[in-house]
Every structure is written in structure tokens, then in C-alpha cells.
Design an enzyme around this catalytic site. Sequence first.
Site, PDB file in Angstrom:
ATOM      1  N   SER A  62      37.801  47.947  33.953  1.00  0.00           N
ATOM      2  CA  SER A  62      36.474  47.400  33.660  1.00  0.00           C
ATOM      3  C   SER A  62      36.515  46.802  32.267  1.00  0.00           C
ATOM      4  O   SER A  62      37.167  47.352  31.371  1.00  0.00           O
ATOM      5  CB  SER A  62      35.432  48.527  33.694  1.00  0.00           C
ATOM      6  OG  SER A  62      34.233  48.094  33.078  1.00  0.00           O
ATOM      7  N   SER A  63      35.813  45.691  32.093  1.00  0.00           N
ATOM      8  CA  SER A  63      35.730  45.101  30.751  1.00  0.00           C
ATOM      9  C   SER A  63      35.129  46.115  29.785  1.00  0.00           C
ATOM     10  O   SER A  63      35.460  46.131  28.597  1.00  0.00           O
ATOM     11  CB  SER A  63      34.869  43.836  30.791  1.00  0.00           C
ATOM     12  OG  SER A  63      35.324  42.970  31.804  1.00  0.00           O
ATOM     13  N   GLY A  68      33.989  37.373  32.513  1.00  0.00           N
ATOM     14  CA  GLY A  68      35.040  37.201  31.516  1.00  0.00           C
ATOM     15  C   GLY A  68      35.619  38.510  31.001  1.00  0.00           C
ATOM     16  O   GLY A  68      35.383  39.577  31.562  1.00  0.00           O
ATOM     17  N   TYR A  69      36.384  38.409  29.909  1.00  0.00           N
ATOM     18  CA  TYR A  69      37.172  39.512  29.363  1.00  0.00           C
ATOM     19  C   TYR A  69      38.019  40.066  30.515  1.00  0.00           C
ATOM     20  O   TYR A  69      37.959  41.244  30.867  1.00  0.00           O
ATOM     21  CB  TYR A  69      36.283  40.594  28.739  1.00  0.00           C
ATOM     22  CG  TYR A  69      36.985  41.292  27.598  1.00  0.00           C
ATOM     23  CD1 TYR A  69      37.232  40.612  26.413  1.00  0.00           C
ATOM     24  CD2 TYR A  69      37.425  42.607  27.712  1.00  0.00           C
ATOM     25  CE1 TYR A  69      37.892  41.233  25.369  1.00  0.00           C
ATOM     26  CE2 TYR A  69      38.089  43.235  26.674  1.00  0.00           C
ATOM     27  CZ  TYR A  69      38.316  42.540  25.501  1.00  0.00           C
ATOM     28  OH  TYR A  69      38.974  43.158  24.461  1.00  0.00           O
ATOM     29  N   GLY A 119      34.731  42.428  43.971  1.00  0.00           N
ATOM     30  CA  GLY A 119      35.520  43.655  43.936  1.00  0.00           C
ATOM     31  C   GLY A 119      34.738  44.857  44.444  1.00  0.00           C
ATOM     32  O   GLY A 119      33.534  44.975  44.179  1.00  0.00           O
ATOM     33  N   GLN A 149      20.993  39.813  33.960  1.00  0.00           N
ATOM     34  CA  GLN A 149      21.337  41.084  34.601  1.00  0.00           C
ATOM     35  C   GLN A 149      21.455  42.225  33.602  1.00  0.00           C
ATOM     36  O   GLN A 149      21.788  43.349  33.978  1.00  0.00           O
ATOM     37  CB  GLN A 149      22.599  40.951  35.458  1.00  0.00           C
ATOM     38  CG  GLN A 149      23.887  40.713  34.702  1.00  0.00           C
ATOM     39  CD  GLN A 149      25.010  40.328  35.633  1.00  0.00           C
ATOM     40  OE1 GLN A 149      25.023  39.241  36.213  1.00  0.00           O
ATOM     41  NE2 GLN A 149      25.983  41.221  35.810  1.00  0.00           N
ATOM     42  N   HIS A 173      40.670  41.220  33.390  1.00  0.00           N
ATOM     43  CA  HIS A 173      41.743  42.207  33.547  1.00  0.00           C
ATOM     44  C   HIS A 173      42.316  42.056  34.949  1.00  0.00           C
ATOM     45  O   HIS A 173      41.897  41.171  35.715  1.00  0.00           O
ATOM     46  CB  HIS A 173      41.202  43.620  33.286  1.00  0.00           C
ATOM     47  CG  HIS A 173      39.943  43.937  34.049  1.00  0.00           C
ATOM     48  ND1 HIS A 173      39.921  44.019  35.424  1.00  0.00           N
ATOM     49  CD2 HIS A 173      38.662  44.162  33.642  1.00  0.00           C
ATOM     50  CE1 HIS A 173      38.694  44.301  35.829  1.00  0.00           C
ATOM     51  NE2 HIS A 173      37.910  44.385  34.772  1.00  0.00           N
ATOM     52  N   HIS A 181      39.947  41.441  38.005  1.00  0.00           N
ATOM     53  CA  HIS A 181      39.524  40.047  38.214  1.00  0.00           C
ATOM     54  C   HIS A 181      40.682  39.214  38.751  1.00  0.00           C
ATOM     55  O   HIS A 181      40.506  38.393  39.657  1.00  0.00           O
ATOM     56  CB  HIS A 181      39.094  39.418  36.885  1.00  0.00           C
ATOM     57  CG  HIS A 181      37.974  40.106  36.182  1.00  0.00           C
ATOM     58  ND1 HIS A 181      38.160  40.821  35.024  1.00  0.00           N
ATOM     59  CD2 HIS A 181      36.648  40.178  36.464  1.00  0.00           C
ATOM     60  CE1 HIS A 181      36.992  41.289  34.605  1.00  0.00           C
ATOM     61  NE2 HIS A 181      36.064  40.927  35.461  1.00  0.00           N
TER      62      HIS A 181
HETATM   63  P1  AMP Z   1      32.514  41.333  36.130  1.00  0.00           P
HETATM   64  O1  AMP Z   1      33.266  40.428  35.232  1.00  0.00           O
HETATM   65  O2  AMP Z   1      32.492  42.754  35.673  1.00  0.00           O
HETATM   66  O3  AMP Z   1      31.144  40.792  36.493  1.00  0.00           O
HETATM   67  O4  AMP Z   1      33.317  41.380  37.509  1.00  0.00           O
HETATM   68  C1  AMP Z   1      33.610  40.209  38.226  1.00  0.00           C
HETATM   69  C2  AMP Z   1      34.187  40.576  39.563  1.00  0.00           C
HETATM   70  O5  AMP Z   1      35.368  41.347  39.383  1.00  0.00           O
HETATM   71  C3  AMP Z   1      33.233  41.429  40.416  1.00  0.00           C
HETATM   72  O6  AMP Z   1      33.325  41.026  41.775  1.00  0.00           O
HETATM   73  C4  AMP Z   1      33.778  42.809  40.213  1.00  0.00           C
HETATM   74  O7  AMP Z   1      33.488  43.697  41.287  1.00  0.00           O
HETATM   75  C5  AMP Z   1      35.267  42.540  40.139  1.00  0.00           C
HETATM   76  N1  AMP Z   1      35.951  43.639  39.470  1.00  0.00           N
HETATM   77  C6  AMP Z   1      35.663  44.194  38.272  1.00  0.00           C
HETATM   78  N2  AMP Z   1      36.482  45.235  38.016  1.00  0.00           N
HETATM   79  C7  AMP Z   1      37.298  45.354  39.095  1.00  0.00           C
HETATM   80  C8  AMP Z   1      38.353  46.237  39.451  1.00  0.00           C
HETATM   81  N3  AMP Z   1      38.745  47.226  38.649  1.00  0.00           N
HETATM   82  N4  AMP Z   1      38.966  46.062  40.649  1.00  0.00           N
HETATM   83  C9  AMP Z   1      38.576  45.072  41.485  1.00  0.00           C
HETATM   84  N5  AMP Z   1      37.593  44.194  41.205  1.00  0.00           N
HETATM   85  C10 AMP Z   1      36.962  44.327  40.036  1.00  0.00           C
END
Ligand code: AMP
Length: 284
Positions: free
Chosen positions: A183-184, A28-29, A145, A58, A31, A34
Site C-alpha cells: 500500500s502507498s 500514484g506512489y 486490486g 475521496q 508499488h 499497481h
Molecule cells: P490506489 O493507488 O491505492 O488508489 O490503488 C490503485 C489500484 O491499485 C486499486 O485498484 C487498488 O486496489 C490496487 N492496489 C493497491 N494496492 C494493491 C495491492 N497490494 N495488490 C493489488 N492491487 C493493489
Amino acid sequence: MNVATTLAEFRELRTQLAGSVGFVPTMGYLHEGHLSLARLARSSCESVVASIFVNPTQFAPTEDLSSYPRNLEQDLELLEKEAVDVVLAPSNNDEFYPPGYDTWVDVGGITQRLEGASRPTHFRGVATIVAKLFNIVRPQRAFFGQKDAQQAIVIQRMIRDLNFDVELVLGPTVREPDGLAMSSRNAYLSKEERPAAKVLHRCLNLVESLYADGERSAETLRQAMLEVLQAESLAQPDYVSVVALDTLEELEMIDGKALVSLAVRFGSTRLIDNTVLPPGQSLF
Ligand code: AMP
């Protein structure tokens, strides 16, 4: 777009999804990073499922679980614009982790290096929740990502080793205009820390240009990144690394594909970034 807050609701909605299902797991949160994955899923699958779950297992007890940014209402609006079909946003952690929960997916050696060395139980939590989500969502394709390169490598290994019938699709890292990877956790940066955080991308750019000039010593590349970080007073390096893609072991000389990554603290905020050498090559 349908939103399921319980697994029972989700299972009912899942029966109504037609054709190939693409799955985008998130905490979530949301950007652009995602959303780029949601778009990739939309363009290559008949149905798209996204999940929003801040997975407690995690996070280490010392980490930012309770302060992790959340905005479910805005996330749902953004996913609706990307024409996601179903969002799984569990409201009760006990559905995933009932009292006495003690079943874990441990992907082994590659989870102990890089991020795993700094966060010893992190990938056990990641692999476990992703395995659970794969069982619940039953996707044909799952979208991750490159921003979290080691995570993608660990999930790819889990898919192979546990015979999940899921294709992992990797999306490129989406960056702010000044190069900072989205990044969140960027939301935690102070006014002073935010410009300083550009240093991660500067390190990766420098490594790419040294490599383009013929440098193949991994130690020289690691030292070059440390020097750039030392010149940024708000940056406290956690690690800089140049590893082989299959083992994630530190390299001496680069003679194939390598993963260059770094983790840097700005106050209490810890950011990561990476690139693959030769520049432009994909992780897999
Ligand atoms: P998270 O919410 O941080 O767990 O990320 C969820 C998914 O979004 C994961 O597969 C991350 O690798 C991907 N993700 C997060 N930030 C980015 C980014 N800047 N560019 C591409 N994918 C991202």
C-alpha cells in the site's frame, strides 16, 4: 510512453490508441500491486492507459490528502517499464472539479458499510472519479486490486447500474514477503509500526485456518481477529468484519462466499486488508 497532463492532451492521444483499451486507475506512489495490474492489462489488451490522480473528493477533510505520498517521476519510470502506452496525470484538479462542482455518483447501501461506515463520503468520491475516468478514457477493460475489495464491489455495481460498457478485471492482492499487503500508505509506518502491521495478515491467516477446521460462526471469526489485534499493542482496530459478498451485511453463519476484512490504525496510519471465504475463491 506518452504522458498527458491535461484532458485535451489525453483526448488527442486517445484517438491514436488501437484496439481494446485496458485502464489502470491509481493515485500514484506506485508499488508492485499497481504494477501487477498494469502487467495484467498489458497481457490482455492491445493498448494500456494508466492514470495517476490523487482524487481529493475521496478524502475527508480530516484525512491525509495533503500528506499522501507522491513521486510522479518515479511512477512514470515504472509505468514505462511495464510498456504502458499512455499515462493520464492531470496537473490541475480544476479539470475534474471546476469551481462549483456538485455532480456525484452515489452507489447506495453498499457504500455505507465497512470502509463507508468509517469514511462516509469516501465511495461517493471514488465512484464519481471512476465514472469520470471511464468517460474520458473509454476503456474496454478496467483493472482493480482485491486489496480494496469493497471498492471493486462498488465499481462493479456502478458499472452494472449505470450501464458502463466496461469489463472490471480483478487482480490479486500483492504482499510484501512478510505478508503485509502493499500500500502507498505503508510508507507512513514508523520503524516500530512496520513489523506490528504484519498483524493484519496474521488475522486473515487465522480466519482461513479456523474456516478450514470447520468454523462457520462469523462472530467467532470476528472475535478471533479482535483477540489477535488486542495482543499487538501498536494496533488499534477500526473494524473487523465478515460479510455477505452481495449486500456487505454482517453474517451470523457462513454458508456461501464471505468477505472477511479489517481496518487497523497504527498511530495515524490506517491500513486495510481482506480475504474471501472459502479461501481461494474470487470476489466475483
Ligand atoms: P490506489 O493507488 O491505492 O488508489 O490503488 C490503485 C489500484 O491499485 C486499486 O485498484 C487498488 O486496489 C490496487 N492496489 C493497491 N494496492 C494493491 C495491492 N497490494 N495488490 C493489488 N492491487 C493493489
